[in-house]
Scaffold this motif. Sequence first.
Motif, PDB file in Angstrom:
ATOM      1  N   UNK A 195       0.816  -1.302   0.049  1.00  0.00           N
ATOM      2  CA  UNK A 195      -0.035  -0.060  -0.115  1.00  0.00           C
ATOM      3  C   UNK A 195       0.813   1.331  -0.098  1.00  0.00           C
ATOM      4  N   UNK A 196       2.020   1.218   0.697  1.00  0.00           N
ATOM      5  CA  UNK A 196       2.645   2.455   0.901  1.00  0.00           C
ATOM      6  C   UNK A 196       3.447   2.820  -0.492  1.00  0.00           C
ATOM      7  N   UNK A 197       3.811   1.769  -1.097  1.00  0.00           N
ATOM      8  CA  UNK A 197       4.200   1.793  -2.625  1.00  0.00           C
ATOM      9  C   UNK A 197       3.603   2.577  -3.527  1.00  0.00           C
ATOM     10  N   UNK A 198       2.115   2.404  -3.184  1.00  0.00           N
ATOM     11  CA  UNK A 198       1.307   3.070  -4.142  1.00  0.00           C
ATOM     12  C   UNK A 198       0.814   4.379  -3.597  1.00  0.00           C
ATOM     13  N   UNK A 199       1.005   4.441  -2.260  1.00  0.00           N
ATOM     14  CA  UNK A 199       0.351   5.825  -1.546  1.00  0.00           C
ATOM     15  C   UNK A 199       1.698   6.357  -0.708  1.00  0.00           C
ATOM     16  N   UNK A 200       2.700   6.853  -1.352  1.00  0.00           N
ATOM     17  CA  UNK A 200       4.008   7.066  -0.503  1.00  0.00           C
ATOM     18  C   UNK A 200       3.632   8.410   0.151  1.00  0.00           C
ATOM     19  N   UNK A 201       2.700   9.164   0.171  1.00  0.00           N
ATOM     20  CA  UNK A 201       2.485  10.419   0.614  1.00  0.00           C
ATOM     21  C   UNK A 201       1.416  10.352   1.630  1.00  0.00           C
ATOM     22  N   UNK A 202       0.605   9.153   1.812  1.00  0.00           N
ATOM     23  CA  UNK A 202      -0.421   8.884   2.802  1.00  0.00           C
ATOM     24  C   UNK A 202       0.166   8.901   3.996  1.00  0.00           C
ATOM     25  N   UNK A 203      -0.888   9.220   5.164  1.00  0.00           N
ATOM     26  CA  UNK A 203      -0.495   8.755   6.400  1.00  0.00           C
ATOM     27  C   UNK A 203      -1.113   7.377   6.787  1.00  0.00           C
ATOM     28  N   UNK A 204      -0.189   6.435   7.374  1.00  0.00           N
ATOM     29  CA  UNK A 204      -0.371   5.034   7.635  1.00  0.00           C
ATOM     30  C   UNK A 204      -0.456   4.898   9.124  1.00  0.00           C
TER      31      UNK A 204
END
Length: 503
Positions: free
Chosen positions: A284-293
Motif C-alpha cells: 500500500x505504501x508503494x502506491x500511496x507514498x504521501x499518505x498517512x499510515x
Amino acid sequence: MKHILELLDRTVRRWGSRTAFGDEHITLTWDEVDTAVQRVGTALAQYSVQRRPVALYLDHEVPCLLAMLGTLAAGGFYTVLDTAQPPERVRRITGQLEPALLVTDAAHREAADALGLACPVVEMADALNAVPDSFALQTLRNESLDTDLAYVLFTSGSTGAPKGVAIQHRAVLAYSAWAAATFGIDETTVFGNQTPFYFSMSVTDLYTSLRTGAQVQVLPRRLFSFPVQLLDYLTVHEVNTLYWVPSALGGVVRWKALDYTALPPLRTILFAGETMPTPYLNYWQAHYPEALFANLFGPTETTDICAYYIVDRAFSDDEPLPIGRACDNCGLLVLTDDGRAAEPGAVGELCVRGSFLAAGYYNMPDKTAERFCPNPLQPHYPEIIYRTGDLVRYDENGLLQYMGRADNQIKHMGYRIELGEIETAAFGQEGLQSCACIYDAPKDRLVLFFTGRKGLEEELRVRLAGRLPAYMQPTAYRRLQAMPQNQNGKIDRAALRALCKED
C-alpha cells in the motif's frame, strides 16, 4: 459536553447541507440526518427506553446508523445485532441484554419475530414517519449524564457466552476527540466504512464524523470479494480515508488490485483489529507514498483504541510493526503477573486506565470484577484499570511491541511459543499472500495455513528453518485457496482449528 448528540447538533449548525452518510441506496445530508434522528428518537421514546437497551436488527446500511443515533435521542442505549448470525447466537445476546425494544425493517421482520423476544418490535419505516417531538427529546437530553450508556457491543467470550461491553457517552466523547485531532479528521474527510456496526472499529468512523462533519460511505460487503470493483467504488465516492482490518487491506494486496485500476484519492489509511502483515503495508505504501499510515491497537473495552503508531520509517517484510504509544488522555501500564510495573524492555500485561474505559460487562458482574480491577500501582485512592490480556514490551525507542495474548500462549515441546512470531517470520517469503499458525493441541503440532502460489510449502519450510528454532517450526503446512474470515473480516482461526481435525 455530556451527550453524544451534542456533536450532531454542532455539526448540523456548521455543515448541515453537506453529505453525511451514504450507501448503495441512499445519501443524506447532515440536515436530513438530524431530521431522521429526531423522528426515530420520538418514535422510540414512546416506549420509555430511557437508560434501557434497544436492540437493532438491521443490515450494515445507513438506516442502521439512523437507528443507532435515534436510540440515543430517545435516551436509550443500543446493541446492533448481526442479521447474518445464526438465530441461536442472537438469542444468547438478547437473553443477556433483555432489550426494552427491538428495531428492524420489513426485510427482517419475520426473522425478528422468530427470535421470540418479550418486547415490542418497531419497524424503521414507521419510526421515520413519526412527527418529531422536540420538547420530549430535549427533556430526555436534559436528564442525561455523560456516564449513561451509549451502546453495548457484544464480543466473543472464552466460555462461549458473548460478553456485552458497556460504553458510556463520556468514553465516546473522549475517544472521538483524540481520534479526530490525531488523524486530522475534518469536514473534508470521506470515510470508506468497512467494519460492521456491531464491531468497535466502526465507532471511529461514525463518531469522528459526528464530531467534525466528515462523511461516511458505507461500503457494500460483497465488493471485498472483488478488489478492483471495490477500488473503483472508492474512487466514484471520493473516499479519502480508510480504517479497515488488515485482512480487508490484504484482499487488495493478494489481487495486486492497485496495479490495475485508477488509484482512489486516499490520504489516510488506518488499520486495527489484528496483526498487520508488513508486506501488506509495504504494498500500500508503494502506491500511496504521501499518505498517512497508522497501526491502531486496543480492545473493545477501551471504546476502540488505546495505543497507536503512525508509520514513520520503512519496515522490511519480516519486521513486525510496533503498536506505539498511548493515546492522549489514555494511560497504559505494563504489569507483571504479581501486579508490579514491568522492568524496561520486559514483557508484561498491557493494562489501561482513563476516560476511554468501558463501564464493564453488561449483566456480568463476576466477569467485570475479573477484568476491570483496582490499579495496583495506585494505593492512595480507588482507580479502575482494564486488564487486556495482551502481552507487550517497550522497545529501545520507547514504542510498545505486541508480543501476543497471555491466554493464547501455547506450550510445545516444553517451550512457550507465541504463534504470531511464526507468522511474522513467514511473511517475508515471496509469493505468500496470507498465513495463520494454529496449534493443534490433540496432536501437539503447529500447523501453518497459507495462501499463495503452488510450490510455496518447501520454500516456507526452508525459510522458517533458517529463522526459527526447531521447536517453533510448523509440523504441517496447508495451502488454502482463500483464508476463512469471520463476520468482522478477520481471519477465522476457529475455522482453521476445525480444519486441523480433518487431517
